[in-house]
Design a protein around this motif. Sequence first.
Motif, PDB file in Angstrom:
ATOM      1  N   ASP A  95       0.821  -1.206   0.000  1.00  0.00           N
ATOM      2  CA  ASP A  95       0.000   0.000   0.000  1.00  0.00           C
ATOM      3  C   ASP A  95       0.860   1.262   0.000  1.00  0.00           C
ATOM      4  O   ASP A  95       0.516   2.274  -0.627  1.00  0.00           O
TER       5      ASP A  95
ATOM      6  N   LEU B 211     -10.370   0.596   9.456  1.00  0.00           N
ATOM      7  CA  LEU B 211     -10.970  -0.426   8.600  1.00  0.00           C
ATOM      8  C   LEU B 211     -12.153  -1.096   9.278  1.00  0.00           C
ATOM      9  O   LEU B 211     -13.109  -1.531   8.621  1.00  0.00           O
TER      10      LEU B 211
ATOM     11  N   PHE C  57     -16.304  -5.471   6.681  1.00  0.00           N
ATOM     12  CA  PHE C  57     -14.917  -5.860   6.947  1.00  0.00           C
ATOM     13  C   PHE C  57     -14.789  -6.537   8.306  1.00  0.00           C
ATOM     14  O   PHE C  57     -14.113  -7.568   8.440  1.00  0.00           O
TER      15      PHE C  57
ATOM     16  N   ARG D 147     -12.160  -7.444  -0.241  1.00  0.00           N
ATOM     17  CA  ARG D 147     -11.751  -6.560  -1.334  1.00  0.00           C
ATOM     18  C   ARG D 147     -12.815  -5.500  -1.608  1.00  0.00           C
ATOM     19  O   ARG D 147     -12.510  -4.339  -1.888  1.00  0.00           O
TER      20      ARG D 147
ATOM     21  N   THR E  55     -14.625  -3.974   0.412  1.00  0.00           N
ATOM     22  CA  THR E  55     -14.696  -2.919   1.431  1.00  0.00           C
ATOM     23  C   THR E  55     -13.533  -1.935   1.352  1.00  0.00           C
ATOM     24  O   THR E  55     -13.559  -0.911   2.033  1.00  0.00           O
ATOM     25  N   SER E  56     -12.512  -2.241   0.560  1.00  0.00           N
ATOM     26  CA  SER E  56     -11.279  -1.460   0.634  1.00  0.00           C
ATOM     27  C   SER E  56     -11.141  -0.472  -0.511  1.00  0.00           C
ATOM     28  O   SER E  56     -11.543  -0.748  -1.646  1.00  0.00           O
TER      29      SER E  56
ATOM     30  N   ASP F 275      -5.868   0.906   0.460  1.00  0.00           N
ATOM     31  CA  ASP F 275      -5.860  -0.017   1.604  1.00  0.00           C
ATOM     32  C   ASP F 275      -6.011  -1.481   1.205  1.00  0.00           C
ATOM     33  O   ASP F 275      -6.268  -2.324   2.063  1.00  0.00           O
TER      34      ASP F 275
ATOM     35  N   THR G 158      -6.041  -4.490   3.946  1.00  0.00           N
ATOM     36  CA  THR G 158      -7.300  -5.224   4.082  1.00  0.00           C
ATOM     37  C   THR G 158      -7.094  -6.718   3.897  1.00  0.00           C
ATOM     38  O   THR G 158      -7.521  -7.535   4.729  1.00  0.00           O
TER      39      THR G 158
END
Length: 471
Positions: A79, A269, A275, A392, A394-395, A399, A403
Amino acid sequence: MSSRSAAPAVGTAPAEPATTVVATLMAAVFLSLLDSQVVATALPRVIGDLGGLDAFAWITTGYLIAGSATAPVYGKLGDLFGRKRIFLISILVFLAGSAACGLASTMSQLIAFRLIQGVGSGGLFISVLAIIGEMFGPREGARYYGWLSLTFGAASLAGPTLGGLLTDLAGWRWIFLVNLPIGCVVIVIVATRLHLPAHSRSKARVDYLGVLLLISAIVSLNLLTTWAGTTHTWTSPVIVGLAATTALSSALFVLSQSHAADPIIPLRLFRDRTFTVVVAVGFIAGFVGLGIVNYLVLWLQTVLTIGLQASGHLLTAMMLGVVATSYTTTKLIARTGSYRWYPVAGMAVFAVAAALFATAGPATSPFLAAVYLLLFGIAGGLNTQALSLAARGTSSRADIGATQGTATLARQSGTALGVSFFAALMTSRLPYGAADAAAYADALRPVFIAVIPMALIGLVISLFLNTTLSV
């Protein structure tokens, strides 16, 4: 991120370059997975050449622990500094460790070099997950996530056979050296054909304290679950010390993440309900799914009293269930965008399979045992990629690595604790010196019964997942 906007990142003709790059990434994952499988059949030759019978287990254990400890760190570094760069660094470390393993002259050297190889392997799987997540939108990426399931199956099937073949034809050192030419091809293709958007690194700051605390917690937890009740008693100073180190390191790590500028696991997060649910369900899936695998093997060999080779054949049914279900699940998710009911169904099947094993015994036929194992595999397959895809979804692009690293860490931690918990449960019920099938059946029955409420808790938590992926 839409799939249309992401596709040109890998070339001017999106489909063919994307397929080539993803296939190359799968080759790297295959090497990483293969090296956790291929060593087993070569161990007698390794011990014959290098000695070290008392320490040989660390050839595999050290590799796995090193990979587990570094995977979340690689995710965050990707990241911060770019996923392509971190992937290339991880495969270079993996290949350096492979070359050193092939040249090792003592058991101590081999174990040390396997640790280096494991450190490299920790970055391969996480980096590939994150790269695919950046190349494609969530639903289009689901198609390629399915390739990971096929790669896992291929490595599991080919590992023992390939290890034996290479050892017989060229010597055990080539189970490590064979990685070099394949890895070099992977480096060339990824370096020249993978083009991702540039990452801004001017303000990136590595959370060194978080890295140290996280690695300390993971290594302590893995050593605890490896040694407790086997190498050391549960009340020994070593085990108590490892438990305290795990708890303290974990607490300090969480505290450090709330103050770090670029935390390894950003606590923000967890503001996303999906998540948080993914992490919780992933932990339970690791606990009841992978955590119980060793006890399924033990049940086959002690309750059904079948040999190592025959039990391996029966376990193939479970592995095929994982691969086929996981691959099919990703295809369906890619088509519909909906993943909610797969973890729910997976937890239900876990509970059913555990109940069937709890009622089984020495009179159970190998065919029925294979059916029960297939159900365990199906349950695992329903959870594996669905949870990765949910994470995936949610990110943000920034991030993806953190995640996926956090979701993977949750599953691995669940597995480690499951192994330890089930070991304590079994040994508490197994009479000292008992060796007959009935005694093992009675001792293992509480293990399977314990899976049922855990799976049902996972089922309830799974109901809180959101329903669909964005395009």
